[in-house]
Design an enzyme around this catalytic site. Sequence first.
Site, PDB file in Angstrom:
ATOM      1  N   ARG A   1       0.846  -1.185   0.000  1.00  0.00           N
ATOM      2  CA  ARG A   1       0.000   0.000   0.000  1.00  0.00           C
ATOM      3  C   ARG A   1       0.876   1.228   0.000  1.00  0.00           C
ATOM      4  O   ARG A   1       2.049   1.165   0.354  1.00  0.00           O
ATOM      5  CB  ARG A   1      -0.884   0.008   1.248  1.00  0.00           C
ATOM      6  CG  ARG A   1      -1.813  -1.161   1.342  1.00  0.00           C
ATOM      7  CD  ARG A   1      -2.727  -0.964   2.539  1.00  0.00           C
ATOM      8  NE  ARG A   1      -3.871  -1.857   2.463  1.00  0.00           N
ATOM      9  CZ  ARG A   1      -3.906  -3.052   3.062  1.00  0.00           C
ATOM     10  NH1 ARG A   1      -2.875  -3.484   3.745  1.00  0.00           N
ATOM     11  NH2 ARG A   1      -4.977  -3.807   2.960  1.00  0.00           N
ATOM     12  N   THR A   2       0.273   2.371  -0.379  1.00  0.00           N
ATOM     13  CA  THR A   2       1.018   3.622  -0.326  1.00  0.00           C
ATOM     14  C   THR A   2       1.377   3.932   1.125  1.00  0.00           C
ATOM     15  O   THR A   2       0.486   4.107   1.950  1.00  0.00           O
ATOM     16  CB  THR A   2       0.181   4.784  -0.888  1.00  0.00           C
ATOM     17  OG1 THR A   2      -0.306   4.400  -2.153  1.00  0.00           O
ATOM     18  CG2 THR A   2       1.016   6.031  -1.019  1.00  0.00           C
ATOM     19  N   GLN A   3       2.663   3.964   1.415  1.00  0.00           N
ATOM     20  CA  GLN A   3       3.090   4.292   2.775  1.00  0.00           C
ATOM     21  C   GLN A   3       3.504   5.756   2.855  1.00  0.00           C
ATOM     22  O   GLN A   3       3.391   6.380   3.898  1.00  0.00           O
ATOM     23  CB  GLN A   3       4.271   3.417   3.198  1.00  0.00           C
ATOM     24  CG  GLN A   3       3.976   1.931   3.123  1.00  0.00           C
ATOM     25  CD  GLN A   3       2.946   1.497   4.156  1.00  0.00           C
ATOM     26  OE1 GLN A   3       2.913   2.009   5.269  1.00  0.00           O
ATOM     27  NE2 GLN A   3       2.099   0.559   3.776  1.00  0.00           N
TER      28      GLN A   3
END
Lengths: 256, 262
Positions: free
Chosen positions: B33-35
């Site tokens: 996921r976009t961190q």
Amino acid sequence: MTSIGTGYDLSNSVFSPDGRNFQVEYASKAVEADGTAIGIRCADGVVFAVEKIVSSKLLVPGANKKIQTIDRHVGVAYSGLTPDGRHLVDRGRSESYSWRGTYKVPISVPTLADRLSGYVQAYTCYSSVRPFGVSVIVGGVDDSGPHLYTIEPSGAFWGYMGAATGKGRQAAKSELEKLDLPNISARDAVKAAAKIIYVAHDDSKDKDFELEISWVSTSETGGLHQFVPKELLEEAERLAKADDDDEDDDDEMDED
Amino acid sequence: MDHMPENWGRPRNDVYGEYQSAIHNAGQGPQSRTQTPSITGTSVIAMKFDNGVMLAADNLGSYGSLARFTDQERLIKVGNETVVGISGDASDQQYIELLLERLLIEDNYPQDGHHLRAPHIYEYLSRVMYNRRSKIDPLWNAILVAGKNDDGSPFLGYVDLLGVTYSSPSIATGYGAYLAIPLMRKIVSEEADAKNVSEEQARKVIDECMKVLFYRDARSLDKYTVATVTLDGEVKMDKNVRCQNMNWRFAEGIRGYGTQKQ
């Protein structure tokens, strides 16, 4: 139709010995029984018009539209079984939705017509389904200009400068041939469309009908598919009625 | 006959033991996921005035501290009378633009003359943002929605990557929350104050805020867009506005950064 009753018309997708698919032909009959729909490809857009037969005085005016929007830049008009048309419009909407999700640009009109016609064609291939009982006029404006197509119940789709389906298609087609296509302006095409629907309308068979007109045009609507403004619709309808009455008078005089 | 291809040509189970089929059933690795965001836009600021709402956002797309893109448009017109201003991750902004475009296309299907107004678009966006944070996969943005209420009064709302929402007559995202909000609140602090502020006054404050932000925010640009939503249903987009009357003389005296020796 001498071949009727020979059994080759009982199942979908079955050929008769002389190479016909009867279920598809019967679907076309359903189209021929419904009000006229026309499409005009003009200089910078497309104009749709429909003669919507009003079957009951109890219906809400303006209900059950036969012109619909698929995407911002694409409209459709159809003759035939309204629910079949509704279903095909839903399919068109999800096609253009997913195209946008994949490519981040609007679907082109030829691509959409191609995909919809493929969907219609699939319904001629299986005994578990019946063909679509509509002829759909698909049109719009994209990067490569205005486009107009008709998709038939067989799944065949043809590009047109002027298209007509439904009851009055013969009269409508001969009127369309008189127009200066595709050089006519969108505004003139709206007026011509109204006249053609009035010419194609048969007073002796159906009394009441509603005139629906929509357009997609670079100059008039900024490339969006919209119903024409109320004033323009009223003006077009007034001119069409006046024209229609004149012709009726002429006819009477000729008889004298 | 064994019909499972993975068993063909394998050593016999009764001699060598069961085939380890775990490798066939493995997934496609851990879900990612976009961190952190990558290309980012900085503050969006907005305030109400007597005849509508005014927003501004600069045209910079930063790649970390690098000023990577200088022509990013972060104020998006949604329909005829709403503007959405987006700060944060640029790719998530593009995704939000796609969502809004689809929302409007669907809104247009009935052709009944009714259209989504700012509060409806705000409600939609806030549900999207909260939904994504609940999947622990947030859209890395802070968003301002400006337009008109159903009763014709001005609307301004905020929603961010956590799904936090609030409304106020002057709002800013990011660094602007510290630098621009105090300046805007000088003239529009309470809801009632907006009625005493003209479009010209609001514009002056917005321009001043963008200048202060350019002075102090190291991820900002002196080129920005000002959008004005007026209550008569007009949206004006003033693009490529430049900060005026700046004075950078003080910069000579700054020590401790860059290449200077003393």
